[in-house]
Design a protein around this motif. Structure first.
Motif, PDB file in Angstrom:
ATOM      1  N   SER A  45      -1.393   3.929 -22.619  1.00  7.18           N
ATOM      2  CA  SER A  45      -2.628   4.705 -22.593  1.00  7.18           C
ATOM      3  C   SER A  45      -2.665   5.581 -21.340  1.00  7.18           C
ATOM      4  CB  SER A  45      -3.837   3.770 -22.615  1.00  7.18           C
ATOM      5  OG  SER A  45      -3.948   3.090 -21.364  1.00  7.18           O
ATOM      6  N   GLY A  46      -3.523   6.577 -21.358  1.00  9.58           N
ATOM      7  CA  GLY A  46      -3.681   7.421 -20.188  1.00  9.58           C
ATOM      8  C   GLY A  46      -4.116   6.623 -18.966  1.00  9.58           C
ATOM      9  N   SER A  47      -4.965   5.623 -19.172  1.00  7.70           N
ATOM     10  CA  SER A  47      -5.420   4.792 -18.051  1.00  7.70           C
ATOM     11  C   SER A  47      -4.269   3.987 -17.456  1.00  7.70           C
ATOM     12  CB  SER A  47      -6.536   3.850 -18.516  1.00  7.70           C
ATOM     13  OG  SER A  47      -7.658   4.576 -18.971  1.00  7.70           O
ATOM     14  N   ALA A  48      -3.420   3.432 -18.337  1.00 10.83           N
ATOM     15  CA  ALA A  48      -2.278   2.664 -17.849  1.00 10.83           C
ATOM     16  C   ALA A  48      -1.309   3.564 -17.081  1.00 10.83           C
ATOM     17  CB  ALA A  48      -1.556   1.999 -19.018  1.00 10.83           C
ATOM     18  N   MET A  49      -1.124   4.793 -17.559  1.00  7.93           N
ATOM     19  CA  MET A  49      -0.250   5.726 -16.863  1.00  7.93           C
ATOM     20  C   MET A  49      -0.774   6.068 -15.477  1.00  7.93           C
ATOM     21  SD  MET A  49       2.486   6.875 -18.577  1.00  7.93           S
ATOM     22  CE  MET A  49       2.696   8.573 -18.034  1.00  7.93           C
ATOM     23  N   ASN A  50      -2.091   6.081 -15.336  1.00  6.34           N
ATOM     24  CA  ASN A  50      -2.719   6.488 -14.069  1.00  6.34           C
ATOM     25  C   ASN A  50      -2.884   5.339 -13.083  1.00  6.34           C
ATOM     26  OD1 ASN A  50      -3.991   8.769 -12.643  1.00  6.34           O
ATOM     27  ND2 ASN A  50      -5.828   7.472 -12.717  1.00  6.34           N
ATOM     28  N   ASN A  51      -2.634   4.099 -13.535  1.00  7.93           N
ATOM     29  CA  ASN A  51      -2.845   2.930 -12.679  1.00  7.93           C
ATOM     30  C   ASN A  51      -1.773   2.866 -11.590  1.00  7.93           C
ATOM     31  OD1 ASN A  51      -3.564   0.486 -11.594  1.00  7.93           O
ATOM     32  ND2 ASN A  51      -2.719  -0.734 -13.285  1.00  7.93           N
ATOM     33  N   LYS A  52      -2.174   2.908 -10.340  1.00  9.42           N
ATOM     34  CA  LYS A  52      -1.245   2.850  -9.209  1.00  9.42           C
ATOM     35  C   LYS A  52      -1.390   1.555  -8.409  1.00  9.42           C
ATOM     36  CE  LYS A  52      -0.126   7.051 -10.321  1.00  9.42           C
ATOM     37  NZ  LYS A  52       1.114   7.310 -11.092  1.00  9.42           N
ATOM     38  N   ASN A  53      -2.165   0.617  -8.909  1.00 12.57           N
ATOM     39  CA  ASN A  53      -2.466  -0.591  -8.132  1.00 12.57           C
ATOM     40  C   ASN A  53      -1.846  -1.855  -8.713  1.00 12.57           C
ATOM     41  OD1 ASN A  53      -4.160   0.793  -6.239  1.00 12.57           O
ATOM     42  ND2 ASN A  53      -5.782   0.831  -7.802  1.00 12.57           N
ATOM     43  N   ALA A  54      -0.997  -1.729  -9.706  1.00 10.86           N
ATOM     44  CA  ALA A  54      -0.393  -2.925 -10.299  1.00 10.86           C
ATOM     45  C   ALA A  54       0.616  -3.531  -9.329  1.00 10.86           C
ATOM     46  CB  ALA A  54       0.285  -2.571 -11.616  1.00 10.86           C
ATOM     47  N   TYR A  55       0.647  -4.853  -9.298  1.00  9.17           N
ATOM     48  CA  TYR A  55       1.587  -5.535  -8.427  1.00  9.17           C
ATOM     49  C   TYR A  55       3.025  -5.252  -8.848  1.00  9.17           C
ATOM     50  CZ  TYR A  55      -2.206  -8.330  -6.458  1.00  9.17           C
ATOM     51  OH  TYR A  55      -3.340  -8.739  -5.813  1.00  9.17           O
ATOM     52  N   ARG A  62       4.974  -2.628  -8.870  1.00  7.10           N
ATOM     53  CA  ARG A  62       5.455  -1.317  -9.299  1.00  7.10           C
ATOM     54  C   ARG A  62       4.388  -0.264  -9.027  1.00  7.10           C
ATOM     55  NH1 ARG A  62       3.173  -5.251 -12.874  1.00  7.10           N
ATOM     56  NH2 ARG A  62       2.328  -4.267 -14.734  1.00  7.10           N
ATOM     57  N   LYS A  63       4.855   0.951  -8.776  1.00  5.07           N
ATOM     58  CA  LYS A  63       3.954   2.063  -8.506  1.00  5.07           C
ATOM     59  C   LYS A  63       3.843   3.005  -9.695  1.00  5.07           C
ATOM     60  CE  LYS A  63       4.967   1.991  -3.548  1.00  5.07           C
ATOM     61  NZ  LYS A  63       5.501   2.744  -2.378  1.00  5.07           N
ATOM     62  N   ASP A  64       4.750   2.859 -10.644  1.00  6.63           N
ATOM     63  CA  ASP A  64       4.772   3.730 -11.816  1.00  6.63           C
ATOM     64  C   ASP A  64       4.971   2.850 -13.038  1.00  6.63           C
ATOM     65  OD1 ASP A  64       5.621   5.408 -13.950  1.00  6.63           O
ATOM     66  OD2 ASP A  64       6.235   6.950 -12.522  1.00  6.63           O
ATOM     67  N   GLU A  65       3.932   2.661 -13.827  1.00  9.71           N
ATOM     68  CA  GLU A  65       3.991   1.753 -14.970  1.00  9.71           C
ATOM     69  C   GLU A  65       5.002   2.217 -16.017  1.00  9.71           C
ATOM     70  OE1 GLU A  65       3.181  -1.662 -17.092  1.00  9.71           O
ATOM     71  OE2 GLU A  65       2.537  -1.120 -15.061  1.00  9.71           O
ATOM     72  N   LEU A  66       5.072   3.515 -16.273  1.00  9.41           N
ATOM     73  CA  LEU A  66       6.014   4.010 -17.272  1.00  9.41           C
ATOM     74  C   LEU A  66       7.450   3.744 -16.838  1.00  9.41           C
ATOM     75  CD1 LEU A  66       6.638   5.519 -19.875  1.00  9.41           C
ATOM     76  CD2 LEU A  66       6.533   7.674 -18.567  1.00  9.41           C
ATOM     77  N   ALA A  67       7.776   4.046 -15.586  1.00  5.86           N
ATOM     78  CA  ALA A  67       9.130   3.804 -15.095  1.00  5.86           C
ATOM     79  C   ALA A  67       9.474   2.324 -15.155  1.00  5.86           C
ATOM     80  CB  ALA A  67       9.267   4.321 -13.661  1.00  5.86           C
ATOM     81  N   PHE A  68       8.500   1.473 -14.835  1.00  2.00           N
ATOM     82  CA  PHE A  68       8.713   0.025 -14.874  1.00  2.00           C
ATOM     83  C   PHE A  68       9.016  -0.450 -16.286  1.00  2.00           C
ATOM     84  CE2 PHE A  68       6.699  -4.222 -15.405  1.00  2.00           C
ATOM     85  CZ  PHE A  68       7.554  -4.957 -14.594  1.00  2.00           C
ATOM     86  N   GLN A  69       8.241   0.015 -17.264  1.00  2.00           N
ATOM     87  CA  GLN A  69       8.445  -0.385 -18.652  1.00  2.00           C
ATOM     88  C   GLN A  69       9.751   0.172 -19.215  1.00  2.00           C
ATOM     89  OE1 GLN A  69       6.703  -2.604 -20.189  1.00  2.00           O
ATOM     90  NE2 GLN A  69       5.090  -2.779 -18.656  1.00  2.00           N
ATOM     91  N   LEU A  70      10.108   1.395 -18.848  1.00  2.00           N
ATOM     92  CA  LEU A  70      11.358   1.980 -19.331  1.00  2.00           C
ATOM     93  C   LEU A  70      12.569   1.270 -18.746  1.00  2.00           C
ATOM     94  CD1 LEU A  70      10.510   5.792 -19.316  1.00  2.00           C
ATOM     95  CD2 LEU A  70      10.682   4.268 -21.288  1.00  2.00           C
ATOM     96  N   LYS A  71      12.463   0.808 -17.515  1.00  2.00           N
ATOM     97  CA  LYS A  71      13.556   0.048 -16.920  1.00  2.00           C
ATOM     98  C   LYS A  71      13.803  -1.229 -17.721  1.00  2.00           C
ATOM     99  CE  LYS A  71      15.012  -2.356 -12.722  1.00  2.00           C
ATOM    100  NZ  LYS A  71      14.656  -2.739 -11.331  1.00  2.00           N
ATOM    101  N   LYS A  72      12.732  -1.912 -18.088  1.00  4.04           N
ATOM    102  CA  LYS A  72      12.883  -3.130 -18.890  1.00  4.04           C
ATOM    103  C   LYS A  72      13.471  -2.817 -20.271  1.00  4.04           C
ATOM    104  CE  LYS A  72       8.783  -5.075 -18.735  1.00  4.04           C
ATOM    105  NZ  LYS A  72       7.825  -6.188 -18.928  1.00  4.04           N
ATOM    106  N   LYS A  73      13.070  -1.689 -20.855  1.00  2.00           N
ATOM    107  CA  LYS A  73      13.621  -1.302 -22.155  1.00  2.00           C
ATOM    108  C   LYS A  73      15.122  -1.021 -22.043  1.00  2.00           C
ATOM    109  CE  LYS A  73       9.881  -1.344 -24.751  1.00  2.00           C
ATOM    110  NZ  LYS A  73       9.750  -2.195 -25.955  1.00  2.00           N
ATOM    111  N   GLY A  74      15.545  -0.446 -20.914  1.00  4.97           N
ATOM    112  CA  GLY A  74      16.968  -0.191 -20.715  1.00  4.97           C
ATOM    113  C   GLY A  74      17.770  -1.475 -20.624  1.00  4.97           C
TER     114      GLY A  74
END
Length: 317
Positions: free
Chosen positions: A92-102, A104-116
């Motif tokens: 979601s747009g909100s998840a993409m904008n979240n910078k406070n997750a423990y 990782r600083k970029d949720e999309l990059a974090f999820q794509l790394k796991k997919k790789g």
């Protein structure tokens, strides 16, 4: 003196490492050693030839004329079918904008790394799976022939086990047999089959699951009486990572992405990855307050089964 202790503070930020560890296994030991090249079609083909056996009965007469000639032989053609791997991620747009997750600083990059990581594990699991090859038909997608469906020459199976191998341009999944414990005798028997069939067995790599890796370390002795070897700092060396056999040496590897009932003896010259479409990350059209991506690749294997070994139907506990 009045003092506020750390225990008195409410709503504290919890101590969570900035580096989130990937708990599940992400090793792909087989993919690390296999040659990877492009193929130009969804069906990849290769030629396979066998050196002729020697003839110990040849004895020509002195001065004899030649009345007939050997026509020689032609190599055979084998093929495997490319399989499509596809995975998706949507945020979601909100998840993409979240910078406070423990962690990782970029949720999309974090999820794509796991997919790789998942993609590499999935590819390795598929090429080692007892799976018949097939072309697409209706709702049935194309499948590559997994390694157990190829090997028929250098194989040891449990009671009732059987394998057809490559037939009619496709492979047939092997029939499982009764499981039995891995043993040095089984290991040596398959090595002998490989040697007799002309396999390159000087630098083999054996791949097994965790239980059989420990069994090999615990029970294989070679021609020596087994002893506990003490290394420096009072460390016990209890692992068998190399096995010197009559025809060369085999390194032994833990392989987390294969069936635990299998032991494969592989030389990289005889088992190769062929890629029709390299890994692609495609961003799909925006249809709402979200982003959508698809990770896709298309691949198969080239298998020279006479150069490979398989100890099937092993116990796993």
């Amino acid at each position: 003196m009045a003092l506020i202790n750390s225990a008195d503070i409410i709503d504290k930020k919890r101590d969570v490492s900035e580096i989130i560890s990937m708990i599940s296994q992400d090793q792909t030991p087989l993919l690390k050693i296999l040659e990877r090249k492009r193929t130009t079609d969804i069906i990849t083909e290769w030629l396979e030839d066998i050196n002729p056996a020697g003839d110990g009965t040849v004895a020509a007469l002195e001065g004899a004329d030649i009345s007939s000639y050997d026509a020689g032989s032609q190599p055979s053609t084998k093929q495997n079918i490319c399989q499509i791997y596809s995975d998706t991620i949507s945020l979601s747009g909100s998840a993409m904008n979240n910078k406070n997750a423990y962690g990782r600083k970029d949720e999309l990059a974090f999820q794509l790394k796991k997919k790789g990581v998942k993609l590499r594990k999935s590819l390795e699991k598929t090429i080692l799976k007892n799976q018949a090859s097939r072309l697409e038909s209706g709702s049935d997608a194309r499948l590559l022939g997994g390694l157990p469906s190829w090997i028929t020459s250098n194989v040891s199976r449990g009671s009732g086990g059987a394998g057809t191998g490559y037939s009619g341009a496709v492979t047939v999944a092997a029939t499982d047999g009764t499981q039995r414990a891995i043993s040095e005798t089984l290991f040596k028997n398959v090595l002998a089959l490989m040697a007799d069939n002309g396999a390159n067995i000087d630098s083999l790599k054996a791949f097994v699951g965790s239980f059989n890796k420990q069994t090999i370390s615990d029970q294989f002795t070679g021609s020596n009486t087994r002893q506990i070897e003490m290394g420096g700092n009072n460390t016990i060396n209890a692992s068998v990572n190399f096995y010197n056999h009559d025809f060369g040496v085999a390194s032994v590897h833990y392989s987390p992405n294969q069936e635990a009932r299998d032991c494969f003896l592989i030389h990289p010259e005889d088992f190769k990855v062929r890629v029709y479409r390299p890994e692609e990350l495609n961003k799909h059209a925006v249809t709402g307050d979200n982003v959508k991506y698809q990770l896709i690749t298309e691949y198969t294997t080239e298998v020279h089964e006479k150069g490979l070994g398989h100890i099937a139907d092993l116990t796993t506990s």
